[in-house]
Motif scaffolding. Structure first.
Motif, PDB file in Angstrom:
ATOM      1  N   ALA A  55       0.731  -1.227   0.162  1.00 59.70           N
ATOM      2  CA  ALA A  55      -0.120   0.070  -0.351  1.00 59.70           C
ATOM      3  C   ALA A  55       0.939   1.104   0.553  1.00 59.70           C
ATOM      4  N   PHE A  56       1.992   0.443   0.473  1.00 57.75           N
ATOM      5  CA  PHE A  56       2.840   2.695   1.089  1.00 57.75           C
ATOM      6  C   PHE A  56       3.520   2.746  -0.482  1.00 57.75           C
ATOM      7  N   VAL A  57       4.200   1.745  -1.259  1.00 57.97           N
ATOM      8  CA  VAL A  57       4.536   1.729  -2.536  1.00 57.97           C
ATOM      9  C   VAL A  57       3.684   1.886  -3.298  1.00 57.97           C
ATOM     10  N   MET A  61       3.170   5.608  -6.338  1.00 59.25           N
ATOM     11  CA  MET A  61       3.605   5.860  -7.086  1.00 59.25           C
ATOM     12  C   MET A  61       1.923   6.951  -7.135  1.00 59.25           C
ATOM     13  N   ASP A  62       2.015   6.981  -6.797  1.00 56.84           N
ATOM     14  CA  ASP A  62       0.129   7.458  -7.205  1.00 56.84           C
ATOM     15  C   ASP A  62       0.518   8.988  -6.763  1.00 56.84           C
ATOM     16  N   GLY A  63       1.397   9.484  -6.420  1.00 57.36           N
ATOM     17  CA  GLY A  63       1.758  11.073  -6.116  1.00 57.36           C
ATOM     18  C   GLY A  63       1.218  11.523  -5.139  1.00 57.36           C
ATOM     19  N   GLU A  64       0.721  10.440  -3.769  1.00 56.17           N
ATOM     20  CA  GLU A  64      -0.082  10.923  -2.441  1.00 56.17           C
ATOM     21  C   GLU A  64       1.474  11.275  -1.823  1.00 56.17           C
ATOM     22  N   PHE A  65       2.092  11.452  -1.422  1.00 58.77           N
ATOM     23  CA  PHE A  65       3.021  11.913  -0.257  1.00 58.77           C
ATOM     24  C   PHE A  65       3.657  13.177  -1.165  1.00 58.77           C
ATOM     25  N   GLY A  66       3.595  13.733  -2.156  1.00 61.17           N
ATOM     26  CA  GLY A  66       3.993  15.154  -2.734  1.00 61.17           C
ATOM     27  C   GLY A  66       5.029  15.036  -3.463  1.00 61.17           C
ATOM     28  N   GLU A  67       5.723  15.946  -3.405  1.00 61.42           N
ATOM     29  CA  GLU A  67       7.483  15.792  -4.743  1.00 61.42           C
ATOM     30  C   GLU A  67       8.203  14.938  -3.911  1.00 61.42           C
TER      31      GLU A  67
END
Length: 67
Positions: A55-57, A61-67
């Motif tokens: 789920a973290f990866v 990959m989906d850009g959920e954590f910013g730049e």
């Protein structure tokens, strides 16, 4: 080695690492996946269950954590 013992873990850095020092390393520890900052290998590590790491990866990959 138990899931909480990282002393003998074999750590891997991504082949996509660009040498800028902004990398993490992972290790497979029993059924878990450990992750640490490659600049601070003696520092703390996060330990994930396989589903949590997946789920973290996906989030990265989906850009959920910013730049």
């Amino acid at each position: 080695m138990s899931d909480g013992d990282l002393t003998t873990a074999t750590w891997f850095k991504s082949s996509y690492s660009n040498g800028q020092g902004e990398c993490v390393e992972i290790a497979f520890v029993g059924e878990a996946v450990a992750m640490r900052d490659s600049k601070n290998p003696a520092g703390p590590a996060l330990v994930f269950a396989p589903g949590e790491f997946g789920a973290f990866v996906r989030g990265v990959m989906d850009g959920e954590f910013g730049e």
